[in-house]
Design a protein around this motif. Structure first.
Motif, mmCIF file in Angstrom:
data_model
loop_
_atom_site.group_PDB
_atom_site.id
_atom_site.type_symbol
_atom_site.label_atom_id
_atom_site.label_comp_id
_atom_site.label_asym_id
_atom_site.label_seq_id
_atom_site.Cartn_x
_atom_site.Cartn_y
_atom_site.Cartn_z
ATOM 1 N N HIS A 171 0.894 -1.125 -0.003
ATOM 2 C CA HIS A 171 0.002 0.114 -0.082
ATOM 3 C C HIS A 171 0.770 1.125 -0.100
ATOM 4 C CE1 HIS A 171 -3.524 2.386 0.588
ATOM 5 N NE2 HIS A 171 -2.914 3.198 1.203
ATOM 6 N N GLY A 172 0.718 2.306 -1.017
ATOM 7 C CA GLY A 172 1.215 3.280 -1.128
ATOM 8 C C GLY A 172 2.678 3.184 -1.629
ATOM 9 N N ARG A 173 2.968 1.997 -2.369
ATOM 10 C CA ARG A 173 4.443 1.910 -2.660
ATOM 11 C C ARG A 173 4.401 1.307 -4.222
ATOM 12 N NH1 ARG A 173 7.680 1.993 1.431
ATOM 13 N NH2 ARG A 173 6.956 1.674 3.539
ATOM 14 N N THR A 174 3.480 2.186 -5.162
ATOM 15 C CA THR A 174 3.336 2.019 -6.214
ATOM 16 C C THR A 174 4.825 2.242 -7.029
ATOM 17 O OG1 THR A 174 1.086 2.734 -6.435
ATOM 18 C CG2 THR A 174 2.277 2.652 -8.516
ATOM 19 N N GLY A 175 5.182 1.296 -8.078
ATOM 20 C CA GLY A 175 6.361 1.459 -8.610
ATOM 21 C C GLY A 175 7.676 0.891 -7.922
ATOM 22 N N GLN A 176 7.335 0.532 -6.880
ATOM 23 C CA GLN A 176 8.570 -0.064 -6.069
ATOM 24 C C GLN A 176 8.494 -1.673 -6.224
ATOM 25 O OE1 GLN A 176 8.940 1.401 -1.969
ATOM 26 N NE2 GLN A 176 7.852 3.402 -2.629
ATOM 27 N N PRO A 177 9.460 -2.234 -6.068
ATOM 28 C CA PRO A 177 9.957 -3.743 -5.940
ATOM 29 C C PRO A 177 9.185 -4.343 -4.900
ATOM 30 C CG PRO A 177 12.051 -2.741 -5.373
ATOM 31 C CD PRO A 177 10.947 -1.689 -5.529
ATOM 32 N N CYS A 178 8.253 -5.428 -5.152
ATOM 33 C CA CYS A 178 7.682 -6.110 -4.105
ATOM 34 C C CYS A 178 8.783 -6.853 -2.925
ATOM 35 C CB CYS A 178 6.854 -7.118 -4.663
ATOM 36 S SG CYS A 178 6.220 -8.347 -3.555
ATOM 37 N N PRO A 179 8.564 -6.567 -1.731
ATOM 38 C CA PRO A 179 9.428 -7.201 -1.056
ATOM 39 C C PRO A 179 9.745 -8.720 -0.887
ATOM 40 C CG PRO A 179 7.736 -6.081 0.519
ATOM 41 C CD PRO A 179 7.543 -5.974 -0.868
ATOM 42 N N VAL A 180 8.576 -9.257 -1.252
ATOM 43 C CA VAL A 180 8.659 -10.675 -1.569
ATOM 44 C C VAL A 180 8.965 -11.411 -2.603
ATOM 45 C CG1 VAL A 180 6.994 -12.888 -1.326
ATOM 46 C CG2 VAL A 180 6.498 -10.698 0.259
ATOM 47 N N CYS A 181 8.645 -11.063 -3.904
ATOM 48 C CA CYS A 181 8.963 -11.386 -5.209
ATOM 49 C C CYS A 181 10.108 -10.507 -6.006
ATOM 50 C CB CYS A 181 8.018 -12.014 -5.840
ATOM 51 S SG CYS A 181 6.696 -10.971 -6.329
#
Length: 302
Positions: free
Chosen positions: A255-265
């Motif tokens: 949430h609120g992290r559009t454009g950033q890499p997913c911390p899981v995958c």
């Protein structure tokens, strides 16, 4: 918008600070914020606060037979001070919607046993930014007299909210799961941010239909609700109001992290409009790589 964890933090903070205090003065600066007329808000003055509790996203101050319930809505917040200003606020001016002042007996600041006592003067301001005013204050004899409280669904952190109850809610609903989790009449306290986080933890598309989820997916979602909210509440309780917003942002994975890499995958987090909000999700974790399109235009971008 403050959701269940932040409201839990605020109510715990206020209960510690205000229990036993006398509400000496209340100023309603924006009369649009006051949603009730009987009893009058002035009836709160001179009453002792016997406790503060959370009901969904509402905070309820018990003043000995009269309750003050408020909902901070999308842009509302609470400011606490131990040196409140004596100024009389002018209606319609500034971002303060209501101001409450309290007196509470307290030990001498030096803390010496048997030392002199003095009254501690504290205050809270209910504030609201922006032009769309939704913050609501209710003065009632019973919290159930507040429509938004009377229609709340079960609290997801209550003992009665078990897996069978949750499965029954999903089976009876034709809604998309994102909308169901945000629906206060179905489940109380979850909003836009934590529904994004819960669905990401459960690896479920926000557009999945609630009643089509299989037994194992329902169980994983139920566990995700408890793990995400439980961790967030543990982070929020014990913090002052001015620390809660940063604490919330620091725990968000999608949430609120559009454009950033997913911390899981590592997949890029995407955003799509949903009803009156924007939601964020990870295509790699939640939609098998599919990119969800804006619901106002089409279902999927292929």
């Amino acid at each position: 918008m403050p959701e269940l964890p932040e409201v839990a933090g605020l109510s715990a903070f206020l209960d510690t600070r205000l229990r036993g205090a006398i509400l000496t003065k209340i100023q309603i600066v924006s009369f649009a914020v006051l949603k009730t007329a009987d009893p009058p808000y002035s009836a709160l003055e001179g009453r002792e606060i016997t406790g503060v509790q959370r009901m969904g996203k509402f905070i309820v101050l018990d003043a000995g037979g009269i309750q003050l319930a408020f909902h901070l809505a999308k842009a509302g917040w609470l400011r606490y001070t131990e040196s409140p200003s004596p100024a009389v606020l002018r209606p319609g001016k500034g971002y303060i919607a209501a101001r409450l002042e309290f007196m509470k007996a307290a030990a001498d600041v030096a803390g010496a046993p048997g030392g002199p006592r003095h009254d501690l003067h504290v205050g809270i301001d209910l504030t609201e930014a922006g032009t769309r005013k939704s913050l609501a204050v209710h003065v009632v004899r019973d919290p159930q007299d507040v429509p938004g409280i009377a229609t709340l669904g079960p609290d997801p952190l209550s003992a009665s909210f078990d897996l069978a109850t949750f499965a029954g809610i999903l089976a009876a609903s034709p809604q998309q799961i994102k909308g169901l989790l945000r629906n206060q009449g179905v489940i109380a306290g979850i909003g836009n941010a934590y529904s994004d986080e819960i669905l990401h933890a459960a690896r479920i598309s926000p557009f999945a239909l609630s009643k089509t989820l299989d037994e194992n997916t329902v169980r994983v979602l139920y566990e995700s609700i408890h793990s995400v909210l439980g961790a967030a509440v543990a982070e929020a309780v014990g913090k002052a109001p001015n620390e809660l917003k940063d604490a919330k942002r620091s725990t968000m994975r999608v949430h609120g992290r559009t454009g950033q890499p997913c911390p899981v995958c590592g997949t890029t987090i995407r955003e799509v409009s949903f009803a009156d909000r924007a939601l964020q999700y990870c295509p790699g974790c939640q939609t098998n790589g599919k990119i969800l399109a804006d619901r106002r235009t089409s279902r999927f971008v292929k």
